[in-house]
Design an enzyme around this catalytic site. Structure first.
Site, mmCIF file in Angstrom:
data_model
loop_
_atom_site.group_PDB
_atom_site.id
_atom_site.type_symbol
_atom_site.label_atom_id
_atom_site.label_comp_id
_atom_site.label_asym_id
_atom_site.label_seq_id
_atom_site.Cartn_x
_atom_site.Cartn_y
_atom_site.Cartn_z
ATOM 1 N N HIS A 70 0.809 -1.221 0.000
ATOM 2 C CA HIS A 70 0.000 0.000 0.000
ATOM 3 C C HIS A 70 0.840 1.267 0.000
ATOM 4 C CE1 HIS A 70 0.200 1.158 4.361
ATOM 5 N NE2 HIS A 70 0.299 -0.144 4.579
ATOM 6 N N ASP A 172 5.857 2.258 6.823
ATOM 7 C CA ASP A 172 4.587 1.549 6.666
ATOM 8 C C ASP A 172 3.760 2.317 5.635
ATOM 9 O OD1 ASP A 172 2.166 0.263 6.936
ATOM 10 O OD2 ASP A 172 1.746 1.038 8.944
ATOM 11 N N GLU A 203 -5.155 1.785 2.472
ATOM 12 C CA GLU A 203 -5.033 0.635 3.375
ATOM 13 C C GLU A 203 -5.181 1.057 4.825
ATOM 14 O OE1 GLU A 203 -3.060 -2.371 5.975
ATOM 15 O OE2 GLU A 203 -2.594 -0.231 5.702
ATOM 16 N N GLU A 204 -4.682 2.227 5.164
ATOM 17 C CA GLU A 204 -4.664 2.661 6.560
ATOM 18 C C GLU A 204 -6.050 3.000 7.104
ATOM 19 O OE1 GLU A 204 -2.312 2.261 8.444
ATOM 20 O OE2 GLU A 204 -0.412 2.427 7.365
ATOM 21 N N ASP A 226 4.033 -6.022 3.516
ATOM 22 C CA ASP A 226 3.731 -4.931 4.448
ATOM 23 C C ASP A 226 4.688 -5.008 5.630
ATOM 24 O OD1 ASP A 226 2.401 -2.792 5.720
ATOM 25 O OD2 ASP A 226 0.426 -3.560 5.158
ATOM 26 N N HIS A 312 3.511 3.871 12.984
ATOM 27 C CA HIS A 312 2.642 5.045 12.919
ATOM 28 C C HIS A 312 3.207 6.229 13.687
ATOM 29 C CE1 HIS A 312 -1.250 2.721 11.633
ATOM 30 N NE2 HIS A 312 -0.196 2.453 10.865
#
Length: 340
Positions: A70, A172, A203-204, A226, A312
Site C-alpha cells: 500500500h 509503513d 489501506e490505513e 507490508d 505510525h
C-alpha cells in the site's frame, strides 16, 4: 538511470513523500517512474491503485500472482480553523495523541505546521480533540489562504540510515512498495508467472483499495508485502518478530490466516535459498491480504512482512537486511513453479 537506484534509495525516496490515505498521487507517480523500466504495462484504476504488469517469460505454465503493497500513510485532516488561525484536525488512520504533540506536519501544497496542545490539568486528558496545528497564521483568513477544510497533512521527517537500519516516517508501507519494485526489477526473464505488482490506496483506513484491485486482477495467488510490529524493544509484548532476523512470513493477524500451502511454500523457498526468515504471529492489525483472500471465490493469500519498530510514528525503524531478505524471498517464489 533508474536501474541504478538501490533498494535503500527507493525506500528513502518513497518514505519522504506526502501521501495520506486517498491522496497518494505523488507516491503513485514516483512508483510508476521507478517500476516502468521493468514491466510490460503500468495502468491505474478509478480508485487510484497502480498495477505494474509483468508478462510470463520462457516455457512452462505459470500462475497469475498478485503482489500488493500500500502507498498510503497515516495522517491528519483539517476539520476547523478558529479565529486566531489555529487548525483543528481529526486522524486519518491510527494515530496516538501522545506521539503527535510537538511533531511537524506537511501538507501537499507545501504548508508546514507544528502540532500544539491545550493546557491540561491531567495528562490523562491528552486526546486528539485537545490538539491543534500551528501553521504560523495570524487569523482565520490568513490560515485559509494556506489550508482548507478537508486538506490532509502527514509527518514531516526525512529518512536516515543508522548502521544497517533506516529511520523515517511512512516506512509503513513505503518499504513494502520498494520491495515489490525491487523484486520486479530483479526478475528479468526468469519467471514463468504473470506477475501483478499492485500498489494500493487507502489501506490505513480499512484496506479499501485492495478489494477492487483483487477483483480486477483475479489472481491465482495473492501475497501482501507490508510491515509488522517488532517486539524486540525493552518490555515489549511477547511476540516472535524482531529486527534483523529476516523476512517475516505471516501465520495470522486479525484480517487473515495465511493459506497453509502458500505459507509452506514461502518457508520452503527461504530454506532452499538460505534466505533469513522468521515466523510472524500478530495478535492485532491487518494488511491487504485480508480483502484479497476473501475476494471473488476466495484467493490463496499470504503475507511477507518487514518487522518495524514504532509503527505510525515519524520515527519508524527497519533493518535493511530484512527488506533485502523480503526481496530475495519474493524472487525465489516467482522464479519457479508454484504448487500449493
Amino acid at each position: 538511470m533508474e536501474q541504478e537506484l538501490s533498494l535503500e534509495g527507493r525506500i528513502a525516496r518513497l518514505s519522504e513523500m506526502v501521501g495520506p490515505s486517498g491522496h497518494e498521487e505523488a507516491v503513485r507517480q514516483e512508483i510508476r517512474r521507478q517500476v516502468a523500466p521493468f514491466v510490460d504495462q503500468v495502468v491505474e484504476d478509478p480508485m487510484g491503485n497502480l498495477y505494474a504488469v509483468r508478462r510470463p517469460r520462457g516455457a512452462g505454465s505459470g500462475l497469475k500472482v498478485m503482489l500488493a503493497a500500500h502507498m498510503d500513510e497515516v495522517g491528519i485532516i483539517v476539520t476547523h480553523v478558529d479565529d486566531e488561525g489555529f487548525v483543528r484536525f481529526a486522524p486519518v488512520g491510527g494515530l496516538s495523541a501522545s506521539v503527535l504533540v510537538g511533531q511537524q506536519v506537511a501538507f501537499a501544497n507545501g504548508t508546514v505546521g507544528v502540532i500544539g496542545v491545550e493546557p491540561l490539568d491531567d495528562p490523562k486528558d491528552l486526546k486528539v480533540e485537545r490538539l491543534f496545528v500551528d501553521i504560523g497564521a495570524t487569523s482565520r483568513q490568513d490560515a485559509l489562504q494556506r489550508v482548507q477544510i478537508g486538506d490532509m497533512a502527514v509527518y514531516r521527517r526525512g529518512a536516515s540510515v543508522v548502521g544497517r537500519r533506516m529511520v523515517g516516517k511512512a516506512l509503513d508501507d513505503r518499504v513494502g512498495c520498494a520491495v515489490v519494485v525491487e523484486a520486479l526489477a530483479r526478475l528479468g526473464d526468469s519467471s514463468p508467472h504473470e506477475v501483478y505488482g499492485v500498489f494500493t490506496v487507502q489501506e490505513e483506513v480499512g484496506a479499501r483499495g485492495a478489494r477492487p484491485a483483487a477483483y480486477r486482477v483475479a489472481p491465482d495467488v495473492g501475497i501482501a508485502v507490508d510491515v509488522t510490529a517488532s517486539a524486540d524493544t525493552p518490555k515489549a509484548r511477547p511476540l516472535p518478530m524482531a529486527l534483523g532476523k529476516g523476512a517475516a512470513i505471516k501465520v495470522k493477524d486479525s484480517s487473515v490466516i495465511s493459506h497453509p500451502g502458500l505459507r509452506r511454500l514461502l518457508v520452503q523457498r527461504a530454506r532452499q535459498r538460505g534466505i533469513p526468515f522468521q515466523m510472524e504471529v500478530l495478535d492485532r492489525g491487518g494488511t491487504d491480504a485480508g480483502p484479497i483472500h476473501t475476494s471473488r471465490e476466495g484467493i490463496p493469500s499470504a503475507v511477507v512482512s518487514i518487522p518495524t519498530r514504532y509503527l505510525h510514528t515519524p520515527g519508524e525503524v527497519i533493518d535493511l537486511d530484512d527488506a533485502r531478505a523480503a526481496v530475495d524471498l519474493l524472487v525465489a517464489v516467482l522464479q519457479d513453479e508454484i504448487r500449493l
